[in-house]
Design an enzyme around this catalytic site. Structure first.
Site, PDB file in Angstrom:
ATOM      1  N   GLY A  33     -16.035 -14.959   2.561  1.00  0.00           N
ATOM      2  CA  GLY A  33     -16.203 -13.657   3.213  1.00  0.00           C
ATOM      3  C   GLY A  33     -17.638 -13.301   3.563  1.00  0.00           C
ATOM      4  N   ASP A  35     -19.994 -12.491   1.596  1.00  0.00           N
ATOM      5  CA  ASP A  35     -20.918 -13.138   0.644  1.00  0.00           C
ATOM      6  C   ASP A  35     -21.338 -14.506   1.185  1.00  0.00           C
ATOM      7  OD1 ASP A  35     -20.532 -13.915  -2.947  1.00  0.00           O
ATOM      8  OD2 ASP A  35     -22.312 -13.642  -1.686  1.00  0.00           O
TER       9      ASP A  35
HETATM   10  N1  APR Z   1     -20.177  -8.914   8.345  1.00  0.00           N
HETATM   11  C1  APR Z   1     -19.544  -7.768   7.947  1.00  0.00           C
HETATM   12  N2  APR Z   1     -18.381  -7.755   7.266  1.00  0.00           N
HETATM   13  C2  APR Z   1     -17.819  -8.955   6.970  1.00  0.00           C
HETATM   14  C3  APR Z   1     -18.418 -10.202   7.339  1.00  0.00           C
HETATM   15  C4  APR Z   1     -19.639 -10.140   8.051  1.00  0.00           C
HETATM   16  N3  APR Z   1     -20.284 -11.258   8.438  1.00  0.00           N
HETATM   17  N4  APR Z   1     -17.596 -11.212   6.888  1.00  0.00           N
HETATM   18  C5  APR Z   1     -16.550 -10.624   6.285  1.00  0.00           C
HETATM   19  N5  APR Z   1     -16.664  -9.275   6.340  1.00  0.00           N
HETATM   20  C6  APR Z   1     -15.753  -8.239   5.855  1.00  0.00           C
HETATM   21  C7  APR Z   1     -14.325  -8.638   5.584  1.00  0.00           C
HETATM   22  O1  APR Z   1     -13.590  -8.755   6.802  1.00  0.00           O
HETATM   23  C8  APR Z   1     -13.872  -7.453   4.751  1.00  0.00           C
HETATM   24  O2  APR Z   1     -13.529  -6.377   5.597  1.00  0.00           O
HETATM   25  O3  APR Z   1     -16.214  -7.778   4.596  1.00  0.00           O
HETATM   26  C9  APR Z   1     -15.138  -7.080   3.966  1.00  0.00           C
HETATM   27  C10 APR Z   1     -15.124  -7.473   2.494  1.00  0.00           C
HETATM   28  O4  APR Z   1     -14.361  -8.661   2.348  1.00  0.00           O
HETATM   29  P1  APR Z   1     -14.853  -9.880   1.399  1.00  0.00           P
HETATM   30  O5  APR Z   1     -16.035 -10.517   2.000  1.00  0.00           O
HETATM   31  O6  APR Z   1     -13.645 -10.710   1.121  1.00  0.00           O
HETATM   32  O7  APR Z   1     -15.335  -9.163   0.050  1.00  0.00           O
HETATM   33  P2  APR Z   1     -14.478  -8.518  -1.142  1.00  0.00           P
HETATM   34  O8  APR Z   1     -13.135  -8.082  -0.706  1.00  0.00           O
HETATM   35  O9  APR Z   1     -15.422  -7.516  -1.762  1.00  0.00           O
HETATM   36  O10 APR Z   1     -14.274  -9.749  -2.132  1.00  0.00           O
HETATM   37  C11 APR Z   1     -15.407 -10.272  -2.776  1.00  0.00           C
HETATM   38  O11 APR Z   1     -14.964 -12.473  -1.993  1.00  0.00           O
HETATM   39  O12 APR Z   1     -16.397 -13.712  -0.726  1.00  0.00           O
HETATM   40  C12 APR Z   1     -15.956 -13.494  -2.000  1.00  0.00           C
HETATM   41  O13 APR Z   1     -17.849 -14.055  -3.354  1.00  0.00           O
HETATM   42  C13 APR Z   1     -17.051 -12.981  -2.896  1.00  0.00           C
HETATM   43  O14 APR Z   1     -15.735 -13.288  -4.849  1.00  0.00           O
HETATM   44  C14 APR Z   1     -16.239 -12.309  -3.956  1.00  0.00           C
HETATM   45  C15 APR Z   1     -15.098 -11.694  -3.172  1.00  0.00           C
END
Ligand code: APR
Length: 169
Positions: A33, A35
């Site tokens: 995601g 991260d």
């Molecule tokens: N810019 C903005 N938003 C983004 C981007 C980006 N480049 N990529 C993804 N997103 C959005 C997703 O579409 C979602 O709406 O960020 C939001 C949060 O999703 P996740 O990244 O899955 O984060 P979260 O739900 O908090 O889960 C965290 O996921 O990636 C892993 O290491 C992280 O274990 C942790 C978990």
């Protein structure tokens, strides 16, 4: 400059703001995601900087430089994993926004960009998360000295609509 909260759709790694917030996990060692996107864009120096924290509890926040990102700082916060809503998830999501903003204030950031914390892999319902986020950010901005502008950066139209709706309530 008047304080403001905006909702945009885009890729948070491209934002040239004082701080972007990373929806991390408690290891702070990267993931998928947003991260994963932030670690890829910031480069390997971010991984080394995160190692020094030896993790971060849910709802707390840690700050690093932005490295190769256009943003000056990255604020990492593990949001809560949704388990039905009876396990303190709402309070932990408030804490993630609050503690991220407190760090931004401490580091004299004027502009802060947030992703939609916990609404991806962590499955927090996006409508509810948006209400919590906007309420918490509004309350913080009422008393902040440094933080002037917060941008919610949605990655898809449905998420953007949820935050725009929360902004209108
Ligand atoms: N810019 C903005 N938003 C983004 C981007 C980006 N480049 N990529 C993804 N997103 C959005 C997703 O579409 C979602 O709406 O960020 C939001 C949060 O999703 P996740 O990244 O899955 O984060 P979260 O739900 O908090 O889960 C965290 O996921 O990636 C892993 O290491 C992280 O274990 C942790 C978990």
């Amino acid at each position: 400059m008047a304080k403001s909260i905006q909702v945009e759709q885009g890729d948070i790694t491209t934002y040239q703001v004082d701080a972007i917030v990373n929806a991390a996990n408690t290891t702070l060692m990267g993931g998928g995601g947003v991260d994963g996107a932030i670690h890829r864009a910031a480069g390997p120096a971010l991984y080394a900087a995160c190692e020094q924290f030896h993790g971060c509890p849910t709802g707390e926040a840690r700050i690093t430089p932005g490295f190769k990102l256009p943003a000056k700082y990255i604020i990492h916060t593990p949001g809560p994993i949704w388990r039905g809503g009876q396990n303190g998830e709402p309070e932990l999501l408030v804490a993630s926004y609050c503690n991220s903003l407190k760090l931004a204030e401490h580091y004299h950031c004027r502009t802060v960009a947030f992703p939609s914390i916990s609404t991806g892999v962590y499955a927090f319902p996006v409508e509810r998360a948006a209400q919590i986020a906007i309420k918490t950010i509004r309350e913080f901005l009422a008393n902040s000295h440094w933080v002037q502008q917060v941008i919610m950066v949605a990655f898809d139209p449905a998420t953007k609509a949820a935050y725009q709706k929360a902004l209108l309530t």
